[in-house]
Design a protein around this motif. Structure first.
Motif, PDB file in Angstrom:
ATOM      1  N   THR A   1       0.927  -1.200  -0.182  1.00 33.47           N
ATOM      2  CA  THR A   1       0.048   0.062  -0.036  1.00 33.47           C
ATOM      3  C   THR A   1       0.804   1.146   0.050  1.00 33.47           C
ATOM      4  O   THR A   1       1.798   1.388   0.787  1.00 33.47           O
TER       5      THR A   1
ATOM      6  N   ALA B   1      -3.047  -2.484   4.433  1.00 36.35           N
ATOM      7  CA  ALA B   1      -3.581  -1.216   3.919  1.00 36.35           C
ATOM      8  C   ALA B   1      -4.265  -0.533   5.153  1.00 36.35           C
ATOM      9  O   ALA B   1      -4.608   0.718   5.202  1.00 36.35           O
TER      10      ALA B   1
ATOM     11  N   THR C   1      -3.177   0.540  -3.333  1.00 39.60           N
ATOM     12  CA  THR C   1      -2.730  -0.779  -3.081  1.00 39.60           C
ATOM     13  C   THR C   1      -2.743  -1.618  -4.198  1.00 39.60           C
ATOM     14  O   THR C   1      -3.570  -1.766  -5.255  1.00 39.60           O
TER      15      THR C   1
ATOM     16  N   ILE D   1      -8.660   7.214  -1.184  1.00 42.94           N
ATOM     17  CA  ILE D   1      -8.324   5.814  -1.329  1.00 42.94           C
ATOM     18  C   ILE D   1      -8.925   5.363  -2.727  1.00 42.94           C
ATOM     19  O   ILE D   1      -9.900   5.366  -3.064  1.00 42.94           O
TER      20      ILE D   1
ATOM     21  N   THR E   1      -7.386  -0.337  -2.563  1.00 45.05           N
ATOM     22  CA  THR E   1      -7.090  -0.259  -0.819  1.00 45.05           C
ATOM     23  C   THR E   1      -8.316  -0.685  -0.243  1.00 45.05           C
ATOM     24  O   THR E   1      -8.136  -1.498   0.872  1.00 45.05           O
TER      25      THR E   1
END
Length: 416
Positions: free
Chosen positions: A182, A240, A277, A319, A323
């Motif tokens: 991440t 994450a 991520t 995000i 993620t």
């Protein structure tokens, strides 16, 4: 330079004089010879010598003494001067006493009375040699530890662990491995404008004070800084949740930083944080005489692009869907879908979400309150039910005028 001291302890003056004469013959050029006629006196002499920065490489003590037995004396000397070599000289010490000295004072050697002069001289010579060898080894170890500590400031140990390397000297050019990581990007808003109000030195100090505030937060949540890019931070996490928790705490710490920062003429700073991520390659790049660690992959580029979108949507933390999927329990956070976008430099779309947990309480309440309304507005918008979407977004703005995302969607609707 002060001479180091050899300390001899015995309650019989004749024995002390004999030891002193024998040691003077062999060691007087390089060492001072000190005498003590009992354990308590020996302790006082030790403390005075150490306070005056004298080294005591070796102590030779009798065992049977009226005030303090030899093993107990050596034990107490060991407490105040652990490196000092301890020798017990006696004909009456029992096994328990010798064992006590070995266990608690690290007894170097036991010499029985009457002693052989050559044996005594050799013992003292080798004991002093051992003392200075240990001292040199300790100094070299401390120097090495300092160098390693300094090196770790430029290359975090976590990076080595992710590369499955145990030692720094195992690092070679082009070593790499694939990991799911991440990535967190954090950047100060309008820093160019801000920096124009400061001298170069003030700029330098300001950046370092800000980074010193944020770095510990990243480490606290098991992340590490991969690189600093001016005022921007790029950090890596194996988890994450750790990245999202870091972002939230960074925003809270920023509030404290703004309250305590040393530049009263500078307005409070704001930052944007983008998180993504995915799989990437991490390893070393460069050439044989100059290399650096880095991470390479689309996941890095997308994280950087998402960070720039925090400006567009005026959202402190964004995000990606990737993620969000990696969060153990997404419901522990207040998260709302913001948009599905094709970011600059990419051809595939990515869904982005806003994490609300770090925003001011009043704004948080408003955004949470309109969450379902905003979601319904998004559904209508993506199904091309623009009239319904317009009404819903207008209602969002009526309840939360600060919601930039609702305003952006209304502008899109009006432009069609």
């Amino acid at each position: 330079m002060k001479k180091a001291v050899i300390l001899c302890v015995d309650d019989e003056r004749a024995i002390l004089d004999s030891i002193r004469d024998q040691l003077i013959d062999h060691f007087a050029d390089e060492y001072n010879i000190e005498m003590a006629e009992g354990g308590e006196e020996a302790l006082e002499i030790c403390e005075e010598l150490l306070e005056d920065n004298y080294e005591i490489p070796i102590v030779i003590s009798d065992y049977i003494m009226p005030d303090l037995k030899g093993d107990e004396l050596l034990k107490r000397i060991h407490v105040i001067s652990p490196p000092t070599v301890k020798v017990m000289l006696t004909g009456q010490a029992d096994i328990e006493a010798v064992g006590n000295a070995i266990n608690y004072a690290k007894l170097y050697r036991y010499i029985a009375k009457p002693w052989d002069v050559e044996d005594l001289v050799l013992t003292v010579s080798e004991g002093i040699k051992s003392y200075f060898q240990d001292k040199q080894l300790k100094e070299k170890t401390q120097e090495l530890e300092r160098k390693v500590k300094t090196f770790r400031k430029f290359l975090p140990g976590q990076f080595l662990n992710l590369l499955n390397l145990k030692e720094y000297d195992e690092i070679n050019l082009a070593q790499c491995t694939q990991k799911t990581i991440t990535i967190l990007f954090a950047d100060i808003r309008s820093f160019t404008t801000l920096s124009e109000k400061m001298t170069p030195q003030e700029n330098f100090n300001f950046i370092n004070s800000y980074l010193n505030c944020m770095g510990p937060v990243i480490r606290k949540h098991s992340g590490f800084v991969d690189k600093y890019i001016g005022d921007a931070i790029m950090a890596l996490f194996e988890n994450a949740n750790d990245a999202v928790n870091t972002a939230i705490e960074m925003l809270f710490r920023l509030s404290e930083y703004n309250q305590n920062q040393k530049y009263p003429d500078i307005a409070p700073i704001t930052i944007g944080i983008g998180i993504n991520t995915g799989p990437l390659m991490m390893g070393t790049v460069g050439e044989n005489d100059r290399m650096q660690t880095t991470v390479i992959g689309d996941v890095v580029n997308l994280a950087a692009r998402v960070e720039t979108l925090t400006k567009t949507y005026q959202a402190p933390i964004l995000i990606t869907e990737y993620t969000r999927e990696q969060l153990k329990n997404p419901k522990q956070y207040a998260i709302r879908k913001i948009d599905t976008v094709v970011v600059k430099g990419k051809t595939e779309s990515a869904t982005i979400f806003e994490v609300l947990d770090s925003i001011p309480p009043l704004l948080y309440e408003k955004k949470v309150k309109i969450a379902s309304l905003f979601e319904n507005a998004l559904v209508s918008y993506y199904h091309q039910k623009l009239e319904k979407a317009e009404i819903l977004f207008q209602e969002c703005l009526a309840q939360c005028p600060e919601d930039k995302a609702s305003r952006i969607y209304l502008e899109r609707i009006y432009s069609q």
